[in-house]
Design a protein around this motif. Structure first.
Motif, mmCIF file in Angstrom:
data_model
loop_
_atom_site.group_PDB
_atom_site.id
_atom_site.type_symbol
_atom_site.label_atom_id
_atom_site.label_comp_id
_atom_site.label_asym_id
_atom_site.label_seq_id
_atom_site.Cartn_x
_atom_site.Cartn_y
_atom_site.Cartn_z
ATOM 1 N N ALA A 106 0.826 -1.204 0.000
ATOM 2 C CA ALA A 106 0.000 0.000 0.000
ATOM 3 C C ALA A 106 0.861 1.255 0.000
ATOM 4 C CB ALA A 106 -0.936 -0.008 1.204
ATOM 5 N N GLU A 107 1.954 1.233 0.748
ATOM 6 C CA GLU A 107 2.843 2.395 0.788
ATOM 7 C C GLU A 107 3.531 2.608 -0.556
ATOM 8 O OE1 GLU A 107 4.124 2.453 5.512
ATOM 9 O OE2 GLU A 107 5.113 1.052 4.129
ATOM 10 N N ARG A 108 3.967 1.517 -1.174
ATOM 11 C CA ARG A 108 4.606 1.669 -2.484
ATOM 12 C C ARG A 108 3.581 2.100 -3.534
ATOM 13 N NH1 ARG A 108 7.714 -3.053 -0.724
ATOM 14 N NH2 ARG A 108 6.344 -4.441 -1.908
ATOM 15 N N ALA A 109 2.351 1.590 -3.432
ATOM 16 C CA ALA A 109 1.296 1.998 -4.366
ATOM 17 C C ALA A 109 1.025 3.488 -4.255
ATOM 18 C CB ALA A 109 0.022 1.206 -4.104
ATOM 19 N N ASP A 110 1.093 4.028 -3.053
ATOM 20 C CA ASP A 110 0.885 5.453 -2.864
ATOM 21 C C ASP A 110 1.958 6.259 -3.607
ATOM 22 O OD1 ASP A 110 -0.521 7.692 -1.537
ATOM 23 O OD2 ASP A 110 1.398 7.952 -0.515
ATOM 24 N N TYR A 111 3.186 5.785 -3.573
ATOM 25 C CA TYR A 111 4.248 6.446 -4.331
ATOM 26 C C TYR A 111 3.944 6.409 -5.838
ATOM 27 C CZ TYR A 111 7.707 7.172 -0.582
ATOM 28 O OH TYR A 111 8.383 7.619 0.510
ATOM 29 N N LEU A 112 3.433 5.285 -6.326
ATOM 30 C CA LEU A 112 3.104 5.184 -7.752
ATOM 31 C C LEU A 112 2.043 6.208 -8.135
ATOM 32 C CD1 LEU A 112 3.012 1.353 -8.564
ATOM 33 C CD2 LEU A 112 4.958 2.898 -8.438
ATOM 34 N N LEU A 113 1.064 6.392 -7.288
ATOM 35 C CA LEU A 113 0.016 7.363 -7.579
ATOM 36 C C LEU A 113 0.555 8.787 -7.566
ATOM 37 C CD1 LEU A 113 -2.925 5.799 -5.524
ATOM 38 C CD2 LEU A 113 -2.519 5.656 -7.996
ATOM 39 N N ARG A 114 1.521 9.055 -6.693
ATOM 40 C CA ARG A 114 2.155 10.373 -6.686
ATOM 41 C C ARG A 114 2.903 10.613 -7.995
ATOM 42 N NH1 ARG A 114 5.180 10.506 -0.807
ATOM 43 N NH2 ARG A 114 3.546 9.397 0.345
ATOM 44 N N ILE A 115 3.566 9.571 -8.491
ATOM 45 C CA ILE A 115 4.284 9.691 -9.764
ATOM 46 C C ILE A 115 3.295 9.988 -10.892
ATOM 47 C CG2 ILE A 115 5.546 8.397 -11.511
ATOM 48 C CD1 ILE A 115 7.021 6.985 -9.228
ATOM 49 N N LEU A 153 2.880 9.634 -23.740
ATOM 50 C CA LEU A 153 3.153 10.280 -22.460
ATOM 51 C C LEU A 153 1.994 10.103 -21.486
ATOM 52 C CD1 LEU A 153 4.919 13.448 -23.824
ATOM 53 C CD2 LEU A 153 5.893 11.910 -22.135
ATOM 54 N N SER A 154 0.770 10.151 -21.992
ATOM 55 C CA SER A 154 -0.381 9.967 -21.106
ATOM 56 C C SER A 154 -0.499 8.518 -20.663
ATOM 57 C CB SER A 154 -1.665 10.414 -21.817
ATOM 58 O OG SER A 154 -1.954 9.577 -22.926
ATOM 59 N N ARG A 155 -0.165 7.593 -21.540
ATOM 60 C CA ARG A 155 -0.260 6.176 -21.203
ATOM 61 C C ARG A 155 0.677 5.808 -20.056
ATOM 62 N NH1 ARG A 155 -0.454 1.671 -25.790
ATOM 63 N NH2 ARG A 155 -2.540 2.560 -25.845
ATOM 64 N N LEU A 156 1.808 6.470 -19.972
ATOM 65 C CA LEU A 156 2.761 6.168 -18.906
ATOM 66 C C LEU A 156 2.116 6.363 -17.538
ATOM 67 C CD1 LEU A 156 5.623 5.485 -17.957
ATOM 68 C CD2 LEU A 156 6.207 7.906 -18.247
ATOM 69 N N ARG A 195 -0.495 3.722 -16.624
ATOM 70 C CA ARG A 195 0.033 2.416 -16.235
ATOM 71 C C ARG A 195 0.511 2.409 -14.779
ATOM 72 N NH1 ARG A 195 2.849 0.031 -21.831
ATOM 73 N NH2 ARG A 195 0.808 -0.410 -22.786
ATOM 74 N N PHE A 196 0.941 3.556 -14.271
ATOM 75 C CA PHE A 196 1.278 3.634 -12.854
ATOM 76 C C PHE A 196 0.021 3.476 -11.998
ATOM 77 C CE2 PHE A 196 5.385 5.076 -14.184
ATOM 78 C CZ PHE A 196 6.219 4.823 -13.110
ATOM 79 N N VAL A 197 -1.063 4.118 -12.421
ATOM 80 C CA VAL A 197 -2.320 4.032 -11.672
ATOM 81 C C VAL A 197 -2.841 2.597 -11.672
ATOM 82 C CG1 VAL A 197 -4.726 4.786 -11.608
ATOM 83 C CG2 VAL A 197 -2.918 6.442 -12.114
ATOM 84 N N LEU A 198 -2.837 1.965 -12.831
ATOM 85 C CA LEU A 198 -3.330 0.591 -12.910
ATOM 86 C C LEU A 198 -2.487 -0.340 -12.054
ATOM 87 C CD1 LEU A 198 -5.158 -1.591 -14.085
ATOM 88 C CD2 LEU A 198 -3.658 -1.690 -16.080
ATOM 89 N N THR A 199 -1.178 -0.209 -12.116
ATOM 90 C CA THR A 199 -0.307 -1.088 -11.340
ATOM 91 C C THR A 199 -0.537 -0.902 -9.848
ATOM 92 O OG1 THR A 199 1.343 -0.981 -13.106
ATOM 93 C CG2 THR A 199 2.085 -1.802 -10.966
ATOM 94 N N GLY A 208 6.504 2.041 -19.020
ATOM 95 C CA GLY A 208 5.326 1.889 -18.176
ATOM 96 C C GLY A 208 4.866 0.459 -18.007
ATOM 97 N N ALA A 209 5.398 -0.443 -18.824
ATOM 98 C CA ALA A 209 5.083 -1.872 -18.672
ATOM 99 C C ALA A 209 6.093 -2.581 -17.793
ATOM 100 C CB ALA A 209 5.048 -2.541 -20.048
ATOM 101 N N LYS A 210 7.130 -1.866 -17.318
ATOM 102 C CA LYS A 210 8.182 -2.458 -16.489
ATOM 103 C C LYS A 210 8.371 -1.734 -15.163
ATOM 104 C CE LYS A 210 11.133 -2.918 -20.637
ATOM 105 N NZ LYS A 210 11.088 -4.349 -20.885
ATOM 106 N N LEU A 211 8.485 -0.404 -15.252
ATOM 107 C CA LEU A 211 8.907 0.366 -14.080
ATOM 108 C C LEU A 211 7.909 0.328 -12.921
ATOM 109 C CD1 LEU A 211 10.837 2.226 -12.618
ATOM 110 C CD2 LEU A 211 9.869 4.145 -13.915
ATOM 111 N N PRO A 212 6.623 0.658 -13.134
ATOM 112 C CA PRO A 212 5.720 0.606 -11.983
ATOM 113 C C PRO A 212 5.597 -0.799 -11.406
ATOM 114 C CG PRO A 212 4.497 0.965 -14.020
ATOM 115 C CD PRO A 212 5.951 1.130 -14.346
#
Length: 516
Positions: A92-101, A134-137, A140-144, A188-192
């Motif tokens: 959950a904490e790491r997911a929060d970072y992804l949403l910030r990104i 750029l928008s897709r990136l 993909r963070f949100v979905l992950t 976006g298919a690897k990093l998040p």
């Protein structure tokens, strides 16, 4: 230089354009750096390399830092140092970072527009496609991030014979190697996924398109603790093997050609480093005799072939059409192709930009020349926006090769450009055989008005992903795992499974009744 300064710098340079939107020759260029342990720094050698505009190969867009093996070591060491604290966070904490990104990537409209225009200049794709990538990136963070709760679940196996808990844990430092064709979308298919899994990363973008990725990666890294995201740019001949064989790298995720993928496996074997390889594709599309071929279907088919000038691993690259519908398909696709305007992607009237680099341009032109020399009916369509620039840049018009011999290179090899062979078949069995008669197995598509028939055919295709009545990235469900069979790869990106690729299983057991 701060992010605000970079944004202003980009905006100023992108503003230096002609009335029609094409940049002037000799316009100011920027220089991007490495990202190591939160530091935006020059290469240890101070070397840089140039990046040119494929629409005008003599136009310098910018310079990027040329990393050394020493820089690779610094980046891997920084990622290794940051790993324990990052891995100790909850999902959950790491997911929060992804949403910030994801929020940071879209929050500054001026910065986003500047990076989009820079991306078009260095890569060649039209502005609309650059904006899509750029928008897709961020998406993909949100979905992950949404997988966090499911990932946190552990399997519990009460005794007898033992009380056992099975869970997944991150591997450590992950090397993410990104190609030039869709660098941000593929990142976006690897990093998040790597980050949510608990890994820290060292990213290597392709030198053919690395300015916008470097600035975007820096923006993402600012949302995280130092060392979680690191990046090196430069020549694969200099830093490729040092990254692949670094003893601190515990996972390699590579997207690129089959030839380089083989080398990745060989070098990874030195340290028994696990790999995920998403390699080439020679995707077959099967148009059955009952396919709905209205204008919308032809537009989806055309997009599946020619989006980003055909420079997409999952593009439709071999089109097999039932003999009763062959003329209809050729006519329908030709009608759309003739409306295309080929030119500089910054111009709003242009619908197809150049190929990204001279090497790929030469490959595609050789395939077309060979087809012409063999006597094939080769149709080069579309309108040239500027004849002089067309001759100087890496431009190829949308091209159809009609009913070539199945042994020709335009059929057997991945074209990775705006050219496609269109061939006929007599029945479904022949179509399936033709589609599977390849060492590739990335994607495929079936076009039919009968969903049950389409599913029966799709289930027999040797491919990692099959689209029904569509093809390519605009038809991709990112919730599903993506990857290939045969020479098209090992492992999967995207989806829940794409996160698990960056983890391994840990089993803990005790005497029955003691733990559970």
């Amino acid at each position: 230089m701060s992010t605000v300064d970079i944004r202003k710098d980009l905006t100023q340079r992108n503003a230096n354009v002609e009335n029609e939107g094409a940049p002037r020759h000799g316009s100011p260029e920027l220089t991007t750096h490495l990202l190591i342990d939160g530091d935006w720094c020059a290469a240890s050698s101070a070397d840089t390399f140039p990046v040119f505009n494929p629409a005008r190969p003599d136009e310098l867009v910018g310079h990027a830092a040329g990393a050394t093996p020493h820089d690779v070591d610094r980046a891997c060491s920084a990622a290794h140092k940051a790993f324990p604290r990052w891995a100790a966070l909850t999902y959950a904490e790491r997911a929060d970072y992804l949403l910030r990104i994801a929020q940071a990537l879209q929050s500054d409209a001026e910065d986003l527009e500047a990076r989009t225009r820079l991306f078009t200049r260095e890569h060649g794709k039209i502005l609309r496609e650059a904006a899509l990538e750029l928008s897709r990136l961020g998406e993909r963070f949100v979905l992950t991030a949404s997988y966090a709760q499911e990932l946190s679940k552990e399997k519990q196996l009460p005794g007898p014979p033992f009380d056992t808990v099975v869970y997944r844990q991150p591997r450590g430092v992950a090397a993410l190697i990104v190609p030039w064709n869709w660098p941000l979308s593929i990142l976006g298919a690897k990093l998040p996924q790597a980050l949510l899994a608990g890994n820290t990363v060292v990213i290597k973008p392709s030198r053919e398109s690395c300015l916008t990725p470097a600035l975007t990666i820096r923006r993402m890294a600012e949302m995280l603790p130092p060392g979680v995201i690191n990046m090196v740019t430069g020549s694969s001949a200099v830093i490729g093997d040092p990254l692949l064989t670094h003893p601190l790298v515990r996972k390699i995720n590579f997207t690129g050609s089959i030839g380089v993928g083989r080398r990745v496996m060989v070098k990874a074997a030195e340290n028994l480093t696990p790999v995920t390889l998403e390699l080439g594709g020679n995707d077959a599309g099967l148009v059955l005799n009952d396919a709905c071929l209205d204008e919308a279907a032809f537009q989806r088919m055309f997009s599946g072939i020619f989006l980003s000038s055909g420079q997409i691993c999952m593009a439709l690259k071999r089109l097999y059409v039932h003999e009763s519908r062959y003329d209809d398909v050729v006519a329908g696709l030709t009608k759309i192709a003739e409306r295309q305007v080929v030119g500089d992607g910054l111009l709003p009237e242009v619908s197809m930009g150049p190929l990204n680099n001279r090497e790929q341009f030469n490959i595609v032109r050789s395939l077309i020349s060979e087809a012409k020399a063999s006597g094939c009916d080769v149709r080069e369509c579309g309108n040239i926006h500027n004849a002089e620039e067309f001759e100087q840049g890496y431009f190829v018009r949308p091209t159809f090769v009609l009913n070539p011999d199945q042994r020709m290179r335009v059929v057997t090899e991945e074209q990775f450009g705006p050219v496609i062979p269109i061939m006929s078949f007599a029945d479904d069995e022949e179509a399936i055989d033709l589609a599977n008669a390849t060492n590739f197995g990335l994607c495929s598509s079936v076009w039919s008005s009968d969903n049950q028939r389409a599913m029966r055919v799709a289930r027999r295709l040797e491919a990692g992903y099959t689209y029904l009545n569509a093809h390519g990235p605009t038809a991709q469900d990112n919730r599903g795992p993506f990857g290939g069979f045969k020479h098209s790869g090992i492992g999967r990106n995207l989806g829940f499974e794409g996160v698990v690729e960056f983890q391994d299983y840990h089993t803990i057991s005790s005497a029955p009744g003691w733990l559970l």
